[in-house]
Design a protein around this motif. Structure first.
Motif, PDB file in Angstrom:
ATOM      1  N   ASN A   9      -1.014   8.180 -33.888  1.00 24.02           N
ATOM      2  CA  ASN A   9      -1.200   9.219 -32.880  1.00 24.02           C
ATOM      3  C   ASN A   9      -2.110   8.699 -31.784  1.00 24.02           C
ATOM      4  OD1 ASN A   9       0.114  11.909 -33.744  1.00 24.02           O
ATOM      5  ND2 ASN A   9      -0.879  11.192 -35.613  1.00 24.02           N
ATOM      6  N   TYR A  10      -1.871   9.191 -30.573  1.00 25.96           N
ATOM      7  CA  TYR A  10      -2.621   8.709 -29.410  1.00 25.96           C
ATOM      8  C   TYR A  10      -3.061   9.877 -28.546  1.00 25.96           C
ATOM      9  CZ  TYR A  10      -0.360   4.334 -30.722  1.00 25.96           C
ATOM     10  OH  TYR A  10       0.077   3.233 -31.420  1.00 25.96           O
ATOM     11  N   SER A  11      -4.165   9.686 -27.850  1.00 23.45           N
ATOM     12  CA  SER A  11      -4.554  10.667 -26.852  1.00 23.45           C
ATOM     13  C   SER A  11      -3.594  10.571 -25.669  1.00 23.45           C
ATOM     14  CB  SER A  11      -5.985  10.417 -26.384  1.00 23.45           C
ATOM     15  OG  SER A  11      -6.061   9.206 -25.645  1.00 23.45           O
ATOM     16  N   GLY A  12      -3.501  11.654 -24.940  1.00 23.99           N
ATOM     17  CA  GLY A  12      -2.577  11.670 -23.818  1.00 23.99           C
ATOM     18  C   GLY A  12      -2.891  10.632 -22.761  1.00 23.99           C
ATOM     19  N   SER A  13      -4.160  10.269 -22.644  1.00 22.45           N
ATOM     20  CA  SER A  13      -4.561   9.338 -21.597  1.00 22.45           C
ATOM     21  C   SER A  13      -4.128   7.899 -21.866  1.00 22.45           C
ATOM     22  CB  SER A  13      -6.076   9.390 -21.405  1.00 22.45           C
ATOM     23  OG  SER A  13      -6.738   9.053 -22.610  1.00 22.45           O
ATOM     24  N   VAL A  14      -3.783   7.571 -23.120  1.00 21.48           N
ATOM     25  CA  VAL A  14      -3.410   6.185 -23.448  1.00 21.48           C
ATOM     26  C   VAL A  14      -2.005   6.069 -24.010  1.00 21.48           C
ATOM     27  CG1 VAL A  14      -5.842   5.697 -23.928  1.00 21.48           C
ATOM     28  CG2 VAL A  14      -4.272   6.126 -25.836  1.00 21.48           C
ATOM     29  N   LYS A  15      -1.368   7.182 -24.302  1.00 17.93           N
ATOM     30  CA  LYS A  15      -0.048   7.154 -24.924  1.00 17.93           C
ATOM     31  C   LYS A  15       0.938   6.395 -24.045  1.00 17.93           C
ATOM     32  CE  LYS A  15       2.977  10.186 -27.567  1.00 17.93           C
ATOM     33  NZ  LYS A  15       3.221  11.585 -28.015  1.00 17.93           N
ATOM     34  N   GLY A  16       1.692   5.493 -24.676  1.00 15.93           N
ATOM     35  CA  GLY A  16       2.651   4.682 -23.947  1.00 15.93           C
ATOM     36  C   GLY A  16       2.084   3.375 -23.432  1.00 15.93           C
ATOM     37  N   ARG A  17       0.761   3.242 -23.453  1.00 16.48           N
ATOM     38  CA  ARG A  17       0.113   2.016 -22.969  1.00 16.48           C
ATOM     39  C   ARG A  17      -0.622   1.273 -24.096  1.00 16.48           C
ATOM     40  NH1 ARG A  17      -3.975   2.362 -19.514  1.00 16.48           N
ATOM     41  NH2 ARG A  17      -4.646   4.441 -20.171  1.00 16.48           N
ATOM     42  N   MET A  36      -3.853  -3.065 -25.810  1.00 14.78           N
ATOM     43  CA  MET A  36      -4.012  -2.234 -24.623  1.00 14.78           C
ATOM     44  C   MET A  36      -3.298  -2.901 -23.452  1.00 14.78           C
ATOM     45  SD  MET A  36      -8.003  -1.112 -25.030  1.00 14.78           S
ATOM     46  CE  MET A  36      -8.606  -2.735 -24.612  1.00 14.78           C
ATOM     47  N   ASN A  37      -2.284  -2.246 -22.943  1.00 15.31           N
ATOM     48  CA  ASN A  37      -1.508  -2.758 -21.817  1.00 15.31           C
ATOM     49  C   ASN A  37      -1.662  -1.831 -20.618  1.00 15.31           C
ATOM     50  OD1 ASN A  37      -0.503  -4.811 -23.500  1.00 15.31           O
ATOM     51  ND2 ASN A  37       1.223  -3.539 -24.133  1.00 15.31           N
ATOM     52  N   SER A  38      -1.286  -2.338 -19.453  1.00 19.46           N
ATOM     53  CA  SER A  38      -1.340  -1.553 -18.206  1.00 19.46           C
ATOM     54  C   SER A  38      -2.695  -0.888 -18.041  1.00 19.46           C
ATOM     55  CB  SER A  38      -0.222  -0.504 -18.200  1.00 19.46           C
ATOM     56  OG  SER A  38       1.049  -1.114 -18.327  1.00 19.46           O
ATOM     57  N   LEU A  39      -3.725  -1.654 -18.226  1.00 16.08           N
ATOM     58  CA  LEU A  39      -5.075  -1.099 -18.194  1.00 16.08           C
ATOM     59  C   LEU A  39      -5.430  -0.558 -16.814  1.00 16.08           C
ATOM     60  CD1 LEU A  39      -6.778  -3.692 -20.502  1.00 16.08           C
ATOM     61  CD2 LEU A  39      -6.868  -1.227 -20.832  1.00 16.08           C
ATOM     62  N   LYS A  40      -6.205   0.518 -16.834  1.00 15.30           N
ATOM     63  CA  LYS A  40      -6.656   1.194 -15.621  1.00 15.30           C
ATOM     64  C   LYS A  40      -8.180   1.170 -15.564  1.00 15.30           C
ATOM     65  CE  LYS A  40      -2.858   4.522 -16.178  1.00 15.30           C
ATOM     66  NZ  LYS A  40      -2.510   5.969 -16.290  1.00 15.30           N
ATOM     67  N   THR A  41      -8.728   1.386 -14.387  1.00 18.11           N
ATOM     68  CA  THR A  41     -10.190   1.417 -14.276  1.00 18.11           C
ATOM     69  C   THR A  41     -10.786   2.527 -15.138  1.00 18.11           C
ATOM     70  OG1 THR A  41      -9.985   2.794 -12.290  1.00 18.11           O
ATOM     71  CG2 THR A  41     -10.191   0.406 -11.963  1.00 18.11           C
ATOM     72  N   ASP A  42     -10.044   3.602 -15.338  1.00 21.97           N
ATOM     73  CA  ASP A  42     -10.527   4.702 -16.188  1.00 21.97           C
ATOM     74  C   ASP A  42     -10.620   4.317 -17.661  1.00 21.97           C
ATOM     75  OD1 ASP A  42      -8.963   7.516 -14.405  1.00 21.97           O
ATOM     76  OD2 ASP A  42     -10.748   6.313 -14.003  1.00 21.97           O
ATOM     77  N   ASP A  43     -10.033   3.191 -18.039  1.00 22.93           N
ATOM     78  CA  ASP A  43     -10.125   2.738 -19.430  1.00 22.93           C
ATOM     79  C   ASP A  43     -11.437   2.011 -19.714  1.00 22.93           C
ATOM     80  OD1 ASP A  43      -6.646   1.889 -19.198  1.00 22.93           O
ATOM     81  OD2 ASP A  43      -7.525   3.656 -20.178  1.00 22.93           O
ATOM     82  N   GLY A 101      -3.794  -5.330 -16.390  1.00 19.98           N
ATOM     83  CA  GLY A 101      -3.873  -6.373 -17.402  1.00 19.98           C
ATOM     84  C   GLY A 101      -3.848  -5.827 -18.818  1.00 19.98           C
ATOM     85  N   SER A 102      -4.011  -6.741 -19.766  1.00 24.09           N
ATOM     86  CA  SER A 102      -3.943  -6.392 -21.178  1.00 24.09           C
ATOM     87  C   SER A 102      -5.119  -6.988 -21.945  1.00 24.09           C
ATOM     88  CB  SER A 102      -2.638  -6.918 -21.793  1.00 24.09           C
ATOM     89  OG  SER A 102      -1.509  -6.342 -21.195  1.00 24.09           O
ATOM     90  N   LEU A 103      -5.471  -6.324 -23.019  1.00 25.25           N
ATOM     91  CA  LEU A 103      -6.458  -6.833 -23.981  1.00 25.25           C
ATOM     92  C   LEU A 103      -6.023  -6.400 -25.369  1.00 25.25           C
ATOM     93  CD1 LEU A 103      -9.983  -6.099 -22.410  1.00 25.25           C
ATOM     94  CD2 LEU A 103      -8.988  -8.354 -22.846  1.00 25.25           C
TER      95      LEU A 103
END
Length: 116
Positions: free
Chosen positions: A59-67, A83-90, A16-18
């Motif tokens: 600039n973005y951290s590698g864990s969120v870049k592209g999302r 924030m798109n394509s959210l993951k549980t790690d987010d 999902g997205s927020l």
């Protein structure tokens, strides 16, 4: 005095997205680099995105870049994080921040929970 007020967090399913927002006051917003941070339980605060005063360099951290996408509205003194394509790690508390005269300022944070 510097005030930063985050909003837009909530519970969302994976994929999902927020869109987070941060209302800034007490300083000349358009002159400062702005940042989004996050802190998950038991972990250190992590810088996830940065935007320059003009809004044309990010600039973005590698864990969120592209999302994730950081943006700003200098006219309305507002910072955003899409924030798109959210993951549980987010899952974390998300903070906006600014460094002014060598001192870091953050808001109270907004909780983002990514879960089924």
């Amino acid at each position: 005095q510097v005030q930063l007020v985050e909003s837009g967090g909530g519970l969302v399913q994976p994929g999902g997205s927020l869109r987070l927002s941060c209302a800034a006051s007490g300083f000349t917003f358009a002159l400062y680099t702005m940042n989004w941070y996050r802190q998950a339980p038991g972990q250190e605060r992590e810088l996830v995105a940065t935007i320059n005063p003009a809004g044309d360099n990010t600039n973005y951290s590698g864990s969120v870049k592209g999302r994730f996408t950081i943006s700003r509205d200098n006219w309305n003194h507002t910072l955003h994080l899409q924030m798109n394509s959210l993951k549980t790690d987010d899952t974390a508390v998300y903070y906006c921040g600014v460094r002014r005269f060598g001192t870091d300022f953050w808001g109270q944070g907004t909780q983002v929970t990514v879960s089924l």
